[in-house]
Enzyme design. Structure first.
Site, short mmCIF file in Angstrom:
data_model
loop_
_atom_site.label_atom_id
_atom_site.label_comp_id
_atom_site.label_asym_id
_atom_site.label_seq_id
_atom_site.Cartn_x
_atom_site.Cartn_y
_atom_site.Cartn_z
N ARG A 56 36.09 -59.28 -3.48
CA ARG A 56 37.50 -59.20 -3.15
C ARG A 56 37.95 -57.76 -3.01
NH1 ARG A 56 42.38 -57.05 -4.69
NH2 ARG A 56 41.88 -57.41 -6.89
N GLU B 232 50.45 -55.74 -11.18
CA GLU B 232 50.18 -54.68 -10.20
C GLU B 232 51.00 -53.43 -10.51
OE1 GLU B 232 49.98 -54.06 -5.34
OE2 GLU B 232 51.32 -55.57 -6.18
#
Length: 512
Positions: free
Chosen positions: A12, A142
């Site tokens: 990923r 994040e």
């Protein structure tokens, strides 16, 4: 030190390296290697909603994972999007979503244009929808490192609101690679002490070349899982490299990890092949040169109670220690290489061979262990390997609009042969002519050229040496030969002649 989970995200985050895109079959192959060979705890294989090709790859991996009972260890990045990512993952057969949320107030305010309360409400809806579908949830915060640096109260309020939800892990990314180990330790320690009942992962980026150090700091602070990529692939400067992380966790923190170190080098070379991103020769653990001693004093110390060994023994990683040959070698390096070849020399002969190799090093010639029998034979008139193949003459021609042509006259075991062939380039024409001699006149198989690389010293000089390194395959074994010359084609021809002498003498050809 408690058990530390390794979650590898080569498929990923690693695929976000510029120019890297794995085909579905390559992704499946790497998933198998990571979970069954290397034995990492978990893998992250894709981002939801990227493309139809990504969907096909994830389906292949999930079908294989279902047969192996690995579905709980295969994860997909998804988004807070009202269930669209959940639909995508469910259709592919996935059971774990790594939900991307905003771990800094700046991201929440300016990218989502939402308040924290609105963002938390959206997250709650997706977590509840995942639970209803039987999909487990991990949360990425994040830009968490910037959140802890500039808006720590925002991070705590978000965690306070989410900690009671069915979330397996909270994953702490240093999204922009801004941390150094001391700040990383403090930030991770603040999370593990404030929320002792939760599981945390740390996700490092390598912008300051501190990803491995920060990963160790996070583990020392109580984080229970870390993220890696094979060969450190990833956006910008990449992520924490799997090989370096497991070595450092094992040696410095004595961490309990499940990874099989001996398979790391194999997986690294597979990823190098699939990604097209070369492993730097000096990259720790997996680089070509990292278990090679160059200075003669080091080889001498290794002979005297392994004075220059550390805990990074090459055998741990499926490698072997080597001793380079060049102007700084000294007798000890040369003697080590000769011992491995079964060649023994007296002191006078050793002195002559050493002096000659130093001279070659001064001329930028690279000497390998495979070259030693020829050097010994040439210098000392030994009865070992002889020059079985000699180029008597060759002519190369190139003209506008015509294919290059080579005429080659070669001597093999004292018998001269001549052939003319065309090719797609001058070197290709030369090889075609020699190959025709072997296959048509001698009735023998010609080695296959596997890889061809050229290196030119910096500086832009037109008379600079060109080094050609060619990898060959013959009788199931791979080996390399080098040629050095100011002319690239001549350098390649020299490397080819070395290869021909190897196969004619049938010595020192082993699979690396």
């Amino acid at each position: 030190m408690s058990r530390v989970e390794i979650m590898d995200t080569t498929l990923r985050d690693g695929e976000q390296t510029s120019g890297v895109s794995f085909a579905p079959q390559e992704k499946l192959s790497l998933a198998r290697l990571l979970l069954t060979d290397i034995r990492v705890d978990r893998i992250e294989v894709a981002s939801a909603r990227v493309s139809e090709g990504e969907r096909a790859a994830v389906r292949k991996i999930m079908e294989w994972g279902a047969r192996k009972d690995y579905l709980d260890r295969i994860e997909v990045l998804g988004f807070v999007d009202g269930g669209i990512s959940l639909d995508w993952i469910a259709e592919c057969g996935g059971r774990v979503i790594n939900l991307l949320t905003k771990g800094s107030e700046k991201h929440c305010k300016y990218q989502l244009r939402k308040t924290l309360e609105e963002h938390v409400a959206d997250i709650r809806r997706d977590v509840q929808a995942a639970q209803e579908r039987g999909i487990a949830v991990n949360i990425y915060l994040e830009d968490w490192s910037n959140g802890m640096r500039h808006s720590r109260e925002y991070v705590y309020r978000m965690m306070d609101a989410l900690q009671g939800l069915p979330i397996q892990r909270f994953m702490l990314p240093d999204t922009l690679g801004i941390y150094e180990p001391w700040e990383c330790y403090e930030a991770c320690r603040a999370m593990t002490e404030r929320y002792p009942g939760l599981r945390f992962d740390f996700h490092a980026h390598n912008d300051y070349d501190l990803a491995v150090a920060n990963t160790l700091a996070a583990v020392k602070a109580g984080v229970q899982g870390v993220h890696t990529t094979v060969n450190g692939l990833g956006e910008r400067a990449g992520n924490a490299p799997l090989s370096s992380v497991i070595a450092a966790l094992h040696d410095h923190l004595k961490a309990d990890i499940a990874v099989d170190e001996a398979r790391t080098n194999h997986v690294a070379t597979v990823v190098e092949s699939y990604s097209g991103i070369r492993i730097p020769a000096n990259k720790p653990v997996i680089g070509e040169n990292v278990f090679t001693q160059c200075a003669g004093i080091h080889a001498d110390g290794d002979n005297k109670n392994n004075l220059y060994f550390n805990d990074l023994l090459p055998e741990r990683f499926g490698r072997t220690r080597q001793y380079a040959l060049g102007k700084s070698s000294g007798k000890a390096n040369i003697r080590k290489n000769l011992e491995m070849l079964g060649i023994e020399l007296d002191e006078e002969s050793m002195t002559r061979v050493t002096q000659y190799i130093v001279e070659l090093g001064d001329r930028k010639e690279i000497v390998t262990a495979e070259d030693l029998p020829y050097i010994v034979s040439d210098l000392l008139g030994a009865s070992g390997d002889r020059e079985a193949v000699r180029i008597l003459n060759y002519s190369l021609s190139v003209a506008q609009g015509l294919r290059p042509v080579a005429t080659v006259k070669i001597e093999i075991h004292g018998q001269a042969y001549q052939q003319t062939s065309a090719g797609d380039g001058q070197y290709d024409a030369f090889v075609s002519a020699v190959e025709a001699i072997y296959e048509h006149q001698l009735g023998r198989e010609f080695p296959a050229l596997v890889d061809y690389s050229v290196s030119i010293p910096p500086g832009g000089r037109t008379d600079a040496f060109v080094q050609t390194l060619i990898t060959w395959e013959w009788n199931g074994a791979r080996f390399k030969t080098r040629g050095l010359d100011a002319d690239q084609t001549v350098a390649a021809i020299k490397a080819t002649v070395k290869m021909l002498n190897k196969i004619e003498n049938n010595t020192n050809i082993t699979t690396p």
